[in-house]
Design an enzyme around this catalytic site. Structure first.
Site, mmCIF file in Angstrom:
data_model
loop_
_atom_site.group_PDB
_atom_site.id
_atom_site.type_symbol
_atom_site.label_atom_id
_atom_site.label_comp_id
_atom_site.label_asym_id
_atom_site.label_seq_id
_atom_site.Cartn_x
_atom_site.Cartn_y
_atom_site.Cartn_z
ATOM 1 N N TYR A 102 21.441 -15.270 48.873
ATOM 2 C CA TYR A 102 21.038 -16.465 48.112
ATOM 3 C C TYR A 102 20.138 -17.360 48.969
ATOM 4 O O TYR A 102 19.071 -17.801 48.524
ATOM 5 C CB TYR A 102 22.296 -17.206 47.676
ATOM 6 C CG TYR A 102 22.073 -18.523 46.964
ATOM 7 C CD1 TYR A 102 21.494 -18.564 45.696
ATOM 8 C CD2 TYR A 102 22.471 -19.723 47.540
ATOM 9 C CE1 TYR A 102 21.317 -19.774 45.034
ATOM 10 C CE2 TYR A 102 22.310 -20.931 46.890
ATOM 11 C CZ TYR A 102 21.732 -20.957 45.631
ATOM 12 O OH TYR A 102 21.562 -22.151 44.975
ATOM 13 N N LEU A 119 21.357 -23.202 30.086
ATOM 14 C CA LEU A 119 22.746 -23.347 29.665
ATOM 15 C C LEU A 119 23.711 -23.389 30.835
ATOM 16 O O LEU A 119 24.922 -23.436 30.651
ATOM 17 C CB LEU A 119 23.131 -22.205 28.713
ATOM 18 C CG LEU A 119 22.266 -22.095 27.463
ATOM 19 C CD1 LEU A 119 22.826 -21.024 26.527
ATOM 20 C CD2 LEU A 119 22.153 -23.421 26.739
ATOM 21 N N GLY A 120 23.186 -23.406 32.046
ATOM 22 C CA GLY A 120 24.032 -23.444 33.226
ATOM 23 C C GLY A 120 24.526 -24.847 33.527
ATOM 24 O O GLY A 120 24.352 -25.788 32.739
ATOM 25 N N GLN A 121 25.153 -24.987 34.702
ATOM 26 C CA GLN A 121 25.772 -26.261 35.070
ATOM 27 C C GLN A 121 24.748 -27.403 35.049
ATOM 28 O O GLN A 121 24.998 -28.460 34.464
ATOM 29 C CB GLN A 121 26.405 -26.157 36.465
ATOM 30 C CG GLN A 121 27.194 -27.399 36.842
ATOM 31 C CD GLN A 121 27.572 -27.459 38.315
ATOM 32 O OE1 GLN A 121 27.093 -26.678 39.127
ATOM 33 N NE2 GLN A 121 28.423 -28.401 38.654
ATOM 34 N N GLY A 125 17.204 -20.928 32.353
ATOM 35 C CA GLY A 125 18.601 -21.066 32.804
ATOM 36 C C GLY A 125 19.211 -22.374 32.322
ATOM 37 O O GLY A 125 20.054 -22.975 32.989
ATOM 38 N N ILE A 134 26.705 -29.446 43.501
ATOM 39 C CA ILE A 134 26.659 -30.370 42.364
ATOM 40 C C ILE A 134 28.027 -30.409 41.686
ATOM 41 O O ILE A 134 28.596 -29.370 41.346
ATOM 42 C CB ILE A 134 25.561 -29.953 41.357
ATOM 43 C CG1 ILE A 134 24.184 -29.861 42.066
ATOM 44 C CG2 ILE A 134 25.519 -30.925 40.190
ATOM 45 C CD1 ILE A 134 23.701 -31.136 42.735
ATOM 46 N N ASP A 178 17.593 -19.347 28.013
ATOM 47 C CA ASP A 178 18.571 -18.736 28.923
ATOM 48 C C ASP A 178 18.688 -17.270 28.524
ATOM 49 O O ASP A 178 18.367 -16.893 27.397
ATOM 50 C CB ASP A 178 19.936 -19.435 28.799
ATOM 51 C CG ASP A 178 20.786 -19.297 30.065
ATOM 52 O OD1 ASP A 178 21.023 -20.301 30.741
ATOM 53 O OD2 ASP A 178 21.205 -18.153 30.370
ATOM 54 N N LYS A 207 16.182 -18.486 48.549
ATOM 55 C CA LYS A 207 15.766 -19.892 48.453
ATOM 56 C C LYS A 207 14.709 -20.226 49.499
ATOM 57 O O LYS A 207 13.785 -20.994 49.227
ATOM 58 C CB LYS A 207 16.980 -20.818 48.578
ATOM 59 C CG LYS A 207 17.904 -20.775 47.351
ATOM 60 C CD LYS A 207 17.174 -21.233 46.091
ATOM 61 C CE LYS A 207 18.054 -21.196 44.854
ATOM 62 N NZ LYS A 207 17.329 -21.548 43.617
ATOM 63 N N ASP A 222 14.939 -13.787 29.221
ATOM 64 C CA ASP A 222 15.278 -13.230 30.533
ATOM 65 C C ASP A 222 14.046 -13.431 31.425
ATOM 66 O O ASP A 222 12.974 -12.883 31.143
ATOM 67 C CB ASP A 222 15.608 -11.742 30.368
ATOM 68 C CG ASP A 222 15.970 -11.073 31.690
ATOM 69 O OD1 ASP A 222 15.661 -11.631 32.766
ATOM 70 O OD2 ASP A 222 16.543 -9.974 31.630
HETATM 71 P P1 NAD Z 1 24.207 -21.808 36.853
HETATM 72 O O1 NAD Z 1 24.658 -20.526 37.419
HETATM 73 O O2 NAD Z 1 25.210 -22.748 36.328
HETATM 74 O O3 NAD Z 1 23.128 -21.572 35.718
HETATM 75 C C1 NAD Z 1 22.108 -20.619 35.869
HETATM 76 C C2 NAD Z 1 21.732 -20.146 34.491
HETATM 77 O O4 NAD Z 1 20.759 -19.128 34.666
HETATM 78 C C3 NAD Z 1 22.897 -19.535 33.686
HETATM 79 O O5 NAD Z 1 23.051 -20.201 32.450
HETATM 80 C C4 NAD Z 1 22.506 -18.083 33.501
HETATM 81 O O6 NAD Z 1 22.882 -17.568 32.241
HETATM 82 C C5 NAD Z 1 20.984 -18.158 33.652
HETATM 83 N N1 NAD Z 1 20.385 -16.894 34.043
HETATM 84 C C6 NAD Z 1 20.878 -15.961 34.886
HETATM 85 N N2 NAD Z 1 20.036 -14.902 34.930
HETATM 86 C C7 NAD Z 1 19.003 -15.182 34.099
HETATM 87 C C8 NAD Z 1 17.831 -14.495 33.703
HETATM 88 N N3 NAD Z 1 17.561 -13.266 34.157
HETATM 89 N N4 NAD Z 1 16.978 -15.101 32.854
HETATM 90 C C9 NAD Z 1 17.251 -16.339 32.366
HETATM 91 N N5 NAD Z 1 18.359 -17.026 32.667
HETATM 92 C C10 NAD Z 1 19.222 -16.461 33.534
HETATM 93 O O7 NAD Z 1 23.299 -22.518 37.982
HETATM 94 P P2 NAD Z 1 23.014 -24.075 38.178
HETATM 95 O O8 NAD Z 1 24.092 -24.609 39.026
HETATM 96 O O9 NAD Z 1 22.697 -24.718 36.887
HETATM 97 O O10 NAD Z 1 21.727 -23.958 39.110
HETATM 98 C C11 NAD Z 1 20.419 -24.199 38.655
HETATM 99 C C12 NAD Z 1 19.494 -24.109 39.859
HETATM 100 O O11 NAD Z 1 19.900 -25.064 40.844
HETATM 101 C C13 NAD Z 1 19.523 -22.754 40.584
HETATM 102 O O12 NAD Z 1 18.238 -22.478 41.082
HETATM 103 C C14 NAD Z 1 20.465 -22.980 41.729
HETATM 104 O O13 NAD Z 1 20.199 -22.127 42.816
HETATM 105 C C15 NAD Z 1 20.137 -24.423 42.082
HETATM 106 N N6 NAD Z 1 21.232 -25.077 42.808
HETATM 107 C C16 NAD Z 1 22.404 -25.386 42.192
HETATM 108 C C17 NAD Z 1 23.417 -26.014 42.917
HETATM 109 C C18 NAD Z 1 24.728 -26.368 42.306
HETATM 110 O O14 NAD Z 1 25.628 -26.826 43.031
HETATM 111 N N7 NAD Z 1 24.902 -26.214 40.980
HETATM 112 C C19 NAD Z 1 23.207 -26.330 44.261
HETATM 113 C C20 NAD Z 1 22.010 -25.957 44.865
HETATM 114 C C21 NAD Z 1 21.001 -25.356 44.118
HETATM 115 N N1 SER Z 2 26.247 -25.064 44.978
HETATM 116 C C1 SER Z 2 25.426 -23.969 45.389
HETATM 117 C C2 SER Z 2 26.253 -22.804 45.785
HETATM 118 O O1 SER Z 2 27.350 -23.037 46.238
HETATM 119 C C3 SER Z 2 24.529 -24.381 46.539
HETATM 120 O O2 SER Z 2 23.283 -23.844 46.366
HETATM 121 O O3 SER Z 2 25.791 -21.719 45.692
#
Ligand code: NAD
Ligand code: SER
Length: 320
Positions: A142, A10-12, A8, A172, A34, A146, A52
């Protein structure tokens, strides 16, 4: 720890964590992956695998091919998207996680980091200074995934010695890659709308107080926990980490210091009900004591930095 796979990526969070990992461990030792490779903010300098995480064989092949010894597993469906599609949230967040754990055990990886979230808390949790150990009965799919992730981390740590680590990330805030469908996304969107149109319609209630963190603290916390000496670590599912807590109306007032004409109004939707049972703040004393966690950013410094960088990204002339 020499060869890290980020799922994952390429996510945030992954799009910025990979840059920090490149700085710490060298670009050749960080493999990004990703399910998509056409996402805004794509990392180009690392080796990239389209992967995936629900495909166990593909995952194992990537781990073997790149001689991976550490996985940082970020692939997930976040809270709001998870409520819209609970089956998908289960598939990615649980089936995908189990694939990663099984590969980590089979290939005898050194370390596996899996983020948790403030979404583990729920209506029966203590929601002010939410304790590290408390009742965790969330009311979102969700959050359920978790909590299960945290329980699996404890289970496999005790059963097989797999060195699993996790942080209960707050919301975040960042400007590089847009958030992926969460309840805290308003705290990013608001900066774009404040600069583009001077107003923002918030999907949460004005008094929804939630824990938040700026991306530089998030990537540093993640790297510091990943590198921490294992001996003092007593939590394997997810450490509470605090940085700042605020409501939409407090954030709007902070933005008004720099854009006095900015206005906010409120049209709460289903995400209001998600936020209602998340903590207003967390007790992060375990993270502070066991691996030295200290936040560096607060709402004032974060707001100035966000406005400056979002304006630059949008090509808007803006000076603080
Ligand atoms: P995001 O949604 O920005 O990125 C998740 C990435 O996972 C995406 O690029 C998506 O393409 C990829 N993805 C989705 N399905 C997939 C699959 N089957 N195989 C491979 N990749 C796949 O999420 P994020 O904000 O970068 O979060 C990363 C982690 O941090 C997650 O576990 C999320 O629950 C956790 N988290 C994030 C936040 C936040 O505020 N950003 C807060 C709490 C927890
Ligand atoms: N920022 C995340 C959400 O809102 C917290 O896990 O889902």
């Amino acid at each position: 720890m020499k060869r890290i796979l980020i799922t994952g990526a390429l996510g945030q969070i992954g799009s910025e964590l990979s840059v920090e990992f490149n700085r710490r461990y060298g670009v050749d030792n960080v493999i990004t992956s990703d399910v998509n490779n056409d996402v805004h903010g794509a990392v180009t300098e690392n080796v990239f695998e389209r992967l995936d995480v629900t495909d166990a064989y593909a995952l194992e092949r990537v781990v073997k091919r790149h001689k991976i010894d550490t996985i940082v597993h970020l692939a997930a469906i976040l809270s709001a998207r998870g409520e819209q599609n609970p089956d998908l949230a289960w598939k990615i967040n649980i089936d995908g996680l189990l694939n990663v754990i099984r590969v980590a055990m089979a290939q005898r990886l050194d370390r596996l980091m899996v983020p948790s979230s403030i979404a583990v808390f729920g209506p029966t949790s203590v929601l002010y200074d939410a304790p590290q150990e408390t009742i965790l009965k969330p009311n979102t799919m969700y959050g359920v995934t978790k909590v299960i992730g945290e329980l699996l981390a404890d289970y496999y740590y005790k059963k097989s010695g797999l060195d699993m680590r996790g942080i209960r990330y707050p919301g975040i805030i960042s400007y590089h890659t847009m958030p992926g469908g969460g309840t805290t996304d308003y705290a990013v969107e608001i900066f774009y709308e404040a600069l583009k149109s001077g107003s923002y319609t918030c999907f949460l209630a004005p008094d929804a107080s939630l824990p938040m963190m700026y991306m530089p603290d998030c990537v540093r916390a993640t790297a510091e926990l990943l590198e921490a000496d294992p001996a003092p670590l007593k939590v394997h599912g997810g450490y509470n980490v605090g940085a700042m807590s605020f409501t939409p109306e407090v954030l709007a007032a902070e933005i008004c210091k720099y854009i006095p004409s900015f206005t906010i109004d409120y049209k709460p939707d289903f995400r209001r009900e998600i936020a209602r049972y998340w903590p207003a703040s967390v007790d992060d004393s375990a993270a502070r004591a066991q691996w030295g966690w200290r936040p560096e950013w607060n709402i004032e410094t974060m707001t100035r930095d966000m406005l400056t960088n979002v304006a630059a990204k949008l090509g808007i002339d803006f000076e603080i």
